[in-house]
Structures are given as structure tokens and as C-alpha cells.
Design a protein around this motif. Structure first.
Motif, PDB file in Angstrom:
ATOM      1  N   ALA A   1      13.359   8.713  12.586  1.00 43.47           N
ATOM      2  CA  ALA A   1      13.544   9.947  10.951  1.00 43.47           C
ATOM      3  C   ALA A   1      13.694  11.472  11.511  1.00 43.47           C
ATOM      4  CB  ALA A   1      11.760   9.061  10.416  1.00 43.47           C
TER       5      ALA A   1
ATOM      6  N   VAL B   1      10.003   4.307  11.197  1.00 40.54           N
ATOM      7  CA  VAL B   1      10.390   4.844  10.019  1.00 40.54           C
ATOM      8  C   VAL B   1       9.550   3.936   8.823  1.00 40.54           C
ATOM      9  CG1 VAL B   1      12.674   3.459   9.850  1.00 40.54           C
ATOM     10  CG2 VAL B   1      12.247   5.495   8.666  1.00 40.54           C
ATOM     11  N   ALA B   2       9.626   3.786   7.254  1.00 41.95           N
ATOM     12  CA  ALA B   2       9.323   2.971   6.802  1.00 41.95           C
ATOM     13  C   ALA B   2       9.884   3.527   5.428  1.00 41.95           C
ATOM     14  CB  ALA B   2       7.372   3.298   6.588  1.00 41.95           C
ATOM     15  N   ASP B   3       9.853   2.337   4.422  1.00 40.60           N
ATOM     16  CA  ASP B   3      10.502   2.188   3.503  1.00 40.60           C
ATOM     17  C   ASP B   3       8.782   1.932   2.395  1.00 40.60           C
ATOM     18  OD1 ASP B   3      12.762   1.979   3.754  1.00 40.60           O
ATOM     19  OD2 ASP B   3      13.047  -0.147   3.308  1.00 40.60           O
ATOM     20  N   TYR B   4       8.170   3.565   1.352  1.00 44.70           N
ATOM     21  CA  TYR B   4       7.230   3.508   0.885  1.00 44.70           C
ATOM     22  C   TYR B   4       7.632   3.658  -0.635  1.00 44.70           C
ATOM     23  CZ  TYR B   4       2.624   5.715   0.746  1.00 44.70           C
ATOM     24  OH  TYR B   4       1.223   5.959   1.513  1.00 44.70           O
ATOM     25  N   SER B   5       7.108   3.136  -1.230  1.00 41.80           N
ATOM     26  CA  SER B   5       6.862   3.375  -3.070  1.00 41.80           C
ATOM     27  C   SER B   5       5.392   3.125  -3.423  1.00 41.80           C
ATOM     28  CB  SER B   5       7.467   2.319  -3.362  1.00 41.80           C
ATOM     29  OG  SER B   5       6.948   1.013  -2.938  1.00 41.80           O
TER      30      SER B   5
ATOM     31  N   THR C   1       2.547   0.624  -1.332  1.00 39.87           N
ATOM     32  CA  THR C   1       3.617  -0.244  -0.682  1.00 39.87           C
ATOM     33  C   THR C   1       4.035   0.017   0.608  1.00 39.87           C
ATOM     34  OG1 THR C   1       5.207  -0.636  -2.325  1.00 39.87           O
ATOM     35  CG2 THR C   1       3.224  -1.987  -2.717  1.00 39.87           C
ATOM     36  N   GLN C   2       3.751  -0.315   1.898  1.00 33.29           N
ATOM     37  CA  GLN C   2       4.748   0.166   2.974  1.00 33.29           C
ATOM     38  C   GLN C   2       5.307  -1.132   3.629  1.00 33.29           C
ATOM     39  OE1 GLN C   2       3.391   3.513   5.308  1.00 33.29           O
ATOM     40  NE2 GLN C   2       3.234   2.227   6.848  1.00 33.29           N
TER      41      GLN C   2
ATOM     42  N   PRO D   1      11.041  -5.151  10.765  1.00 31.77           N
ATOM     43  CA  PRO D   1       9.794  -4.732  10.866  1.00 31.77           C
ATOM     44  C   PRO D   1       8.681  -5.405  10.721  1.00 31.77           C
ATOM     45  CG  PRO D   1      11.690  -6.281   9.154  1.00 31.77           C
ATOM     46  CD  PRO D   1      11.686  -5.801  10.885  1.00 31.77           C
TER      47      PRO D   1
ATOM     48  N   TYR E   1       3.954  -4.534   6.665  1.00 33.94           N
ATOM     49  CA  TYR E   1       3.690  -4.567   5.778  1.00 33.94           C
ATOM     50  C   TYR E   1       2.597  -4.514   4.581  1.00 33.94           C
ATOM     51  CZ  TYR E   1       5.030  -5.362   0.520  1.00 33.94           C
ATOM     52  OH  TYR E   1       4.887  -5.282  -0.889  1.00 33.94           O
TER      53      TYR E   1
END
Length: 262
Positions: free
Chosen positions: A100, A201-205, A231-232, A241, A244
């Protein structure tokens, strides 16, 4: 940066290096200034933590970062030593790139250390169980594979801030099942794994809503204060992964900020 009520902003909202990386840099500068050579032994972890004014958890993360760069190495029951490949040019060498843009995913404890807050965790429950089909798809493990699950409340300076629900593949870090997370942190445990598991790195919402009855009780919400639900899905250095997490923050004690690039 701290918010108006003295609490840190969102985990993705600050571009500064995490505290453990800054400690690693200071330690490396001191090693060079002292004229140390490969094979020399470093002071004890307790001594180093006191020198830099950080917790043992932060200090261990700094040592792990230097070990990943082959600057130091550990010997069981003996401590930390300068690695054979160390040279005085090491402080000028750039750190290994991450997924990232040179940054890593930072945890709640990293921010508590960075801003000088006193962190306390209350583990509500933790267990090892079989992953569901949905969890196996998210974490790319087989249905029924061993999963470490934990729910905990996290406090800063005595104020409850967040209710976290963590789920991780146990196979990547079996030590998770035996760690006391009232005394240690999740990311520090992952960094000490063999091989180290580094959240890169993370997907984050994030979404805002009213708390459930249980969330309101656990977060000590007695009025119309909303919650921010984050949520990550974090990935390690091999793009696997790793974690979570669903985190429910008190809306009046958490600010989210992010930079969006195209």
C-alpha cells in the motif's frame, strides 16, 4: 491526529509512520552511532523499552521490523543480536516496500501508543472453532478449517470506544489460541508468528446506524448516540487474507478519515 474529544481519528486517517516503525528507526540510528558490529548483542527488551519510552509490545514490533530487514536476529533465551549481514550503511537502506505505497495496516493499539493513550482490553469471549462456508470464502480457507474468534471491548484512558469481533485462520498463527489478549495485542502476536504475519493492506468499509440493545449496553450508550460499524479484511505480505474484523465504535468517540486516490 486526536479528535476534539481527545481520542484518535480513524485507523486509516493518518499518514505518519506507526510508532513501532519510528522506534525501529531510532534504534537503528543508535546502533550505527555506537559503532556496533555483526554479532553484537542488543540491550534487553526491558532496557530498550525504557530507553525509548514505549511498551514492550511496541518494542517487540520494532525489533520484528528490523529482523524482517535482516538487520538483527534473535537467539532463543539469549536475546537479540546484530545479523551477519548488518553494515553501517543499513540505516540509509529503505525499508522493504509494502502493498500500500509503503504503508502497513495499523491496529488500534498502534494508535493508542502513538497518541499516548492508556489502552485496556476486556475479552468477552474467545474460541477456536470450524470456519463457516462464508468465512472460508472470505479468508480463503477450507470450510471447517480451524478459525480463531474473539470478541472484546477496547478502552482508551478508561473510556470504552469500540466493540471488536475478530476472526483469523488459526493455521497462519497457532499462537493466537494461547495468547492472553488482555496483556498482548493481536497485531503484535501476528508479527511474532513463524513466519511473521504482517498486515499489509486491507479492504475497509464504514457505515453509521443505531446500536443494537447489546451494543448499547456494552458501549455504555444511554442516549441517541449512533455507532460507526467498520468491517476490515486484512491481507498479509503474501496477499493472503489474514484477519476479518467487524468493529462497532461509539460515534462520539471515533472519527473516520481517509484519502481517496484514483
Amino acid at each position: 491526529m486526536p479528535s476534539d474529544n481527545g481520542l484518535p481519528q480513524g485507523l486509516l486517517g493518518d499518514d505518519s509512520l506507526p510508532l513501532y516503525s519510528r522506534v525501529a528507526g531510532r534504534l537503528l540510528d543508535d546502533i550505527s552511532a555506537d559503532g556496533a558490529r555483526p554479532g553484537d548483542r542488543l540491550p534487553s527488551e526491558r532496557s530498550l523499552a525504557g530507553r525509548y519510552g514505549v511498551s514492550r509490545v511496541t518494542l517487540r514490533s520494532a525489533l520484528t521490523e528490523l529482523a524482517e530487514r535482516d538487520i538483527i536476529e534473535s537467539a532463543p533465551a539469549r536475546g537479540w543480536f546484530l545479523a551477519a549481514g548488518y553494515s553501517h550503511a543499513a540505516p540509509d537502506a529503505p525499508p522493504a516496500p509494502t502493498a500500500a505505497g509503503g504503508q502497513s495496516v495499523r491496529g488500534f493499539a498502534d494508535y493508542a501508543d502513538q497518541y499516548g493513550f492508556r489502552l485496556r482490553d476486556k475479552v468477552l469471549d474467545s474460541t477456536v472453532r470450524a470456519a463457516t462456508v462464508q468465512e472460508s470464502e472470505l479468508l480463503r480457507i477450507g470450510p471447517g478449517a480451524a478459525l480463531f474468534e474473539m470478541r472484546r471491548l477496547r478502552f482508551l484512558d478508561g473510556l470504552v470506544v469500540v466493540l471488536e469481533h475478530n476472526r483469523l485462520p488459526l493455521g497462519l498463527c497457532p499462537e493466537l489460541a494461547e495468547t492472553d489478549f488482555t496483556k498482548d495485542t493481536l497485531f503484535a502476536t501476528l508479527r511474532r508468528a513463524d513466519p511473521p504475519q504482517l498486515p499489509k493492506v486491507a479492504d475497509y468499509s464504514v457505515e453509521a446506524r443505531h446500536p443494537t440493545e447489546e451494543e448499547g449496553r456494552l458501549l455504555d450508550i444511554t442516549d441517541a448516540t449512533p455507532v460507526l460499524v467498520a468491517t476490515q479484511l486484512a491481507f498479509n505480505q503474501k496477499a493472503q487474507p489474514l484477519e476479518y474484523t467487524a468493529a462497532v465504535f461509539r460515534g462520539d468517540r471515533y472519527h473516520f478519515r481517509a484519502s481517496i486516490t484514483g
